[in-house]
Design a protein around this motif. Structure first.
Motif, PDB file in Angstrom:
ATOM      1  N   LEU A   1      -9.200  -5.105  11.510  1.00 35.55           N
ATOM      2  CA  LEU A   1      -9.117  -6.264  10.622  1.00 35.55           C
ATOM      3  C   LEU A   1      -9.467  -5.808   9.213  1.00 35.55           C
ATOM      4  O   LEU A   1     -10.509  -5.182   8.995  1.00 35.55           O
ATOM      5  CB  LEU A   1     -10.078  -7.355  11.085  1.00 35.55           C
ATOM      6  CG  LEU A   1      -9.869  -7.887  12.505  1.00 35.55           C
ATOM      7  CD1 LEU A   1     -10.847  -9.018  12.799  1.00 35.55           C
ATOM      8  CD2 LEU A   1      -8.443  -8.358  12.703  1.00 35.55           C
ATOM      9  N   ILE A   2      -8.588  -6.114   8.269  1.00 33.13           N
ATOM     10  CA  ILE A   2      -8.749  -5.643   6.901  1.00 33.13           C
ATOM     11  C   ILE A   2      -8.885  -6.832   5.950  1.00 33.13           C
ATOM     12  O   ILE A   2      -8.102  -7.781   6.015  1.00 33.13           O
ATOM     13  CB  ILE A   2      -7.543  -4.782   6.472  1.00 33.13           C
ATOM     14  CG1 ILE A   2      -7.431  -3.557   7.381  1.00 33.13           C
ATOM     15  CG2 ILE A   2      -7.666  -4.361   5.012  1.00 33.13           C
ATOM     16  CD1 ILE A   2      -6.193  -2.729   7.118  1.00 33.13           C
ATOM     17  N   GLU A   3      -9.880  -6.784   5.085  1.00 28.33           N
ATOM     18  CA  GLU A   3     -10.039  -7.797   4.052  1.00 28.33           C
ATOM     19  C   GLU A   3      -9.415  -7.262   2.765  1.00 28.33           C
ATOM     20  O   GLU A   3      -9.821  -6.201   2.276  1.00 28.33           O
ATOM     21  CB  GLU A   3     -11.520  -8.095   3.820  1.00 28.33           C
ATOM     22  CG  GLU A   3     -11.756  -9.236   2.848  1.00 28.33           C
ATOM     23  CD  GLU A   3     -13.232  -9.575   2.731  1.00 28.33           C
ATOM     24  OE1 GLU A   3     -13.548 -10.778   2.686  1.00 28.33           O
ATOM     25  OE2 GLU A   3     -14.065  -8.648   2.687  1.00 28.33           O
ATOM     26  N   PRO A   4      -8.430  -7.953   2.192  1.00 32.15           N
ATOM     27  CA  PRO A   4      -7.761  -7.454   0.979  1.00 32.15           C
ATOM     28  C   PRO A   4      -8.743  -7.211  -0.166  1.00 32.15           C
ATOM     29  O   PRO A   4      -9.762  -7.897  -0.291  1.00 32.15           O
ATOM     30  CB  PRO A   4      -6.779  -8.579   0.633  1.00 32.15           C
ATOM     31  CG  PRO A   4      -6.532  -9.268   1.934  1.00 32.15           C
ATOM     32  CD  PRO A   4      -7.818  -9.194   2.674  1.00 32.15           C
TER      33      PRO A   4
ATOM     34  N   VAL B   1     -13.113  -3.180  13.968  1.00 36.30           N
ATOM     35  CA  VAL B   1     -12.155  -2.423  14.776  1.00 36.30           C
ATOM     36  C   VAL B   1     -12.402  -2.742  16.248  1.00 36.30           C
ATOM     37  O   VAL B   1     -13.547  -2.697  16.714  1.00 36.30           O
ATOM     38  CB  VAL B   1     -12.284  -0.907  14.546  1.00 36.30           C
ATOM     39  CG1 VAL B   1     -11.346  -0.140  15.487  1.00 36.30           C
ATOM     40  CG2 VAL B   1     -11.968  -0.559  13.097  1.00 36.30           C
ATOM     41  N   GLU B   2     -11.343  -3.097  16.933  1.00 35.59           N
ATOM     42  CA  GLU B   2     -11.437  -3.407  18.363  1.00 35.59           C
ATOM     43  C   GLU B   2     -10.558  -2.441  19.140  1.00 35.59           C
ATOM     44  O   GLU B   2      -9.391  -2.243  18.797  1.00 35.59           O
ATOM     45  CB  GLU B   2     -10.977  -4.843  18.629  1.00 35.59           C
ATOM     46  CG  GLU B   2     -11.206  -5.333  20.040  1.00 35.59           C
ATOM     47  CD  GLU B   2     -12.661  -5.684  20.325  1.00 35.59           C
ATOM     48  OE1 GLU B   2     -13.021  -5.774  21.518  1.00 35.59           O
ATOM     49  OE2 GLU B   2     -13.422  -5.866  19.355  1.00 35.59           O
ATOM     50  N   TYR B   3     -11.113  -1.823  20.173  1.00 36.61           N
ATOM     51  CA  TYR B   3     -10.374  -0.850  20.981  1.00 36.61           C
ATOM     52  C   TYR B   3     -10.064  -1.448  22.344  1.00 36.61           C
ATOM     53  O   TYR B   3     -10.952  -1.993  23.016  1.00 36.61           O
ATOM     54  CB  TYR B   3     -11.195   0.426  21.157  1.00 36.61           C
ATOM     55  CG  TYR B   3     -10.551   1.445  22.079  1.00 36.61           C
ATOM     56  CD1 TYR B   3      -9.520   2.268  21.624  1.00 36.61           C
ATOM     57  CD2 TYR B   3     -10.960   1.576  23.405  1.00 36.61           C
ATOM     58  CE1 TYR B   3      -8.920   3.195  22.462  1.00 36.61           C
ATOM     59  CE2 TYR B   3     -10.367   2.500  24.249  1.00 36.61           C
ATOM     60  CZ  TYR B   3      -9.352   3.305  23.772  1.00 36.61           C
ATOM     61  OH  TYR B   3      -8.766   4.216  24.607  1.00 36.61           O
TER      62      TYR B   3
ATOM     63  N   ALA C   1      -0.419  -5.505   2.663  1.00 38.71           N
ATOM     64  CA  ALA C   1       0.389  -4.828   3.684  1.00 38.71           C
ATOM     65  C   ALA C   1       1.180  -3.685   3.065  1.00 38.71           C
ATOM     66  O   ALA C   1       1.323  -2.610   3.671  1.00 38.71           O
ATOM     67  CB  ALA C   1       1.338  -5.831   4.340  1.00 38.71           C
ATOM     68  N   ALA C   2       1.693  -3.898   1.860  1.00 37.48           N
ATOM     69  CA  ALA C   2       2.458  -2.846   1.189  1.00 37.48           C
ATOM     70  C   ALA C   2       1.589  -1.636   0.886  1.00 37.48           C
ATOM     71  O   ALA C   2       2.017  -0.488   1.058  1.00 37.48           O
ATOM     72  CB  ALA C   2       3.073  -3.399  -0.095  1.00 37.48           C
ATOM     73  N   HIS C   3       0.352  -1.849   0.426  1.00 37.55           N
ATOM     74  CA  HIS C   3      -0.550  -0.740   0.137  1.00 37.55           C
ATOM     75  C   HIS C   3      -0.929   0.015   1.408  1.00 37.55           C
ATOM     76  O   HIS C   3      -0.961   1.244   1.437  1.00 37.55           O
ATOM     77  CB  HIS C   3      -1.801  -1.255  -0.583  1.00 37.55           C
ATOM     78  CG  HIS C   3      -1.613  -1.474  -2.046  1.00 37.55           C
ATOM     79  ND1 HIS C   3      -1.017  -2.607  -2.560  1.00 37.55           N
ATOM     80  CD2 HIS C   3      -1.925  -0.694  -3.125  1.00 37.55           C
ATOM     81  CE1 HIS C   3      -0.981  -2.529  -3.882  1.00 37.55           C
ATOM     82  NE2 HIS C   3      -1.519  -1.376  -4.250  1.00 37.55           N
ATOM     83  N   VAL C   4      -1.222  -0.729   2.482  1.00 38.61           N
ATOM     84  CA  VAL C   4      -1.548  -0.077   3.758  1.00 38.61           C
ATOM     85  C   VAL C   4      -0.348   0.711   4.270  1.00 38.61           C
ATOM     86  O   VAL C   4      -0.473   1.853   4.732  1.00 38.61           O
ATOM     87  CB  VAL C   4      -1.997  -1.130   4.802  1.00 38.61           C
ATOM     88  CG1 VAL C   4      -2.169  -0.486   6.171  1.00 38.61           C
ATOM     89  CG2 VAL C   4      -3.293  -1.789   4.359  1.00 38.61           C
ATOM     90  N   LEU C   5       0.832   0.112   4.182  1.00 41.00           N
ATOM     91  CA  LEU C   5       2.057   0.769   4.645  1.00 41.00           C
ATOM     92  C   LEU C   5       2.304   2.053   3.868  1.00 41.00           C
ATOM     93  O   LEU C   5       2.628   3.099   4.450  1.00 41.00           O
ATOM     94  CB  LEU C   5       3.247  -0.186   4.496  1.00 41.00           C
ATOM     95  CG  LEU C   5       4.614   0.338   4.928  1.00 41.00           C
ATOM     96  CD1 LEU C   5       4.608   0.713   6.402  1.00 41.00           C
ATOM     97  CD2 LEU C   5       5.684  -0.718   4.651  1.00 41.00           C
TER      98      LEU C   5
END
Length: 320
Positions: free
Chosen positions: A251-254, A4-6, A275-279
């Motif tokens: 950043l997400i690793e599937p 995670v980058e802020y 992307a569909a699951h995150v959405l």
């Protein structure tokens, strides 16, 4: 989630309007609540107005359109013309709508693409001074019939290439050749001795080529890639001075699936599936979300998959 980058927010840095900005432009923009440009907009506009090819490589929604509108409007006010090139019809339509909404006096924008009725094309060639088109139409209909466009090309002051990062690989090579052809055709008409008034402004006498203004929010090497695309030196404006809220990038690793690949190697979810699951999860939490994908087909897959996931979760919750 692997990282995670802020990024902290910014209030933005504004500048005074360039001295050469037409009063009509200032008035129209003020009516829309724009009272001064951000510093990167003023810097890019000044570079273009001085005769330098420039690429505006700042963030999404940083006002790149305003940066190239200022010199383009100035050119039109002094009898010049502008050619705007985009890789998609939708983007050109958005730009046309924005120009119409501003309503600058003397500015006659027109879209010239495959959907333009033939009865309108002659009027556009003769009267439009801000033509919006795409690479294929430029190659086949404009440069392929350049004699009919001689008046427009002789007065061409700026060529705007939007979404410049899209021109890479074979498509980019094709576009680079089109741009070089455009420069040769413009040089022919701008140096035609039969038209001694072709260069009616001092800055136009510096070069037989129009000034190129490129825009991109995602290019990593803006100056180098833009120079290779148009075949001429380009100055880059990369310091984004527009205001922005704080941002967090994750950043997400599937996740791994039950499927196996070569030699039994585990297979992860595809990017659209992830992307569909995150959405779907964000929708359940009531978070307004946009998912950006590479194609229209991928957008349909993500949307339909997210809807299916939500229906299944709702059905399971009701069954309990």
């Amino acid at each position: 989630m692997t990282h995670v980058e802020y990024l902290p927010g910014s209030h933005g840095v504004s500048e005074h309007w360039p001295d050469w900005t037409p009063p009509s432009v200032r008035e129209r923009l003020a009516e829309q609540g724009i009272t001064s440009p951000w510093s990167h907009q003023a810097a890019a506009a000044d570079l273009a107005r001085s005769g330098s090819n420039v690429i505006i490589a700042t963030g999404t929604a940083s006002g790149k359109s305003l940066a190239f509108l200022l010199p383009c409007a100035d050119a039109v006010e002094h009898g010049g013309t502008v050619l705007y090139i985009s890789p998609t019809k939708a983007l050109a339509a958005d730009q046309r709508r924005a120009l119409t909404d501003i309503g600058l006096p003397g500015l006659r924008p027109a879209t010239y693409d495959g959907d333009t009725p033939r009865e309108e094309r002659a009027w556009i060639r003769a009267h439009a001074n801000y033509v919006l088109t795409n690479p294929d139409m430029l190659h086949h209909a404009i440069l392929g019939n350049h004699a009919a466009w001689s008046s427009f090309l002789r007065r061409l002051r700026y060529v705007v290439i939007d979404e410049a990062h899209r021109y890479r690989g074979v498509f980019g090579s094709h576009m680079a050749q089109i741009v070089r052809r455009l420069r040769r055709v413009c040089a022919r008409y701008r140096s035609d001795p039969a038209h001694p008034r072709a260069h009616h402004r001092p800055e136009e006498r510096r070069s037989a080529s129009p000034v190129f203004v490129l825009a991109s929010a995602t290019t990593g090497t803006p100056e180098e890639s833009a120079s290779r695309l148009i075949g001429a030196p380009v100055r880059a404006v990369t310091e984004d001075s527009s205001p922005r809220p704080p941002l967090s990038f994750a950043l997400i690793e599937p996740e791994l699936t039950e499927e196996k690949g070569e030699n039994g190697a585990p297979i992860r979810r595809t990017a659209p599936a992830e992307a569909a699951h995150v959405l779907a999860g964000l929708v359940e939490e009531g978070v307004r979300t946009l998912a950006f994908v590479r194609s229209r087909q991928a957008s349909e897959v993500v949307a339909l998959t997210a809807q299916r996931i939500l229906r299944e979760r709702e059905a399971r919750a009701a069954a309990r």
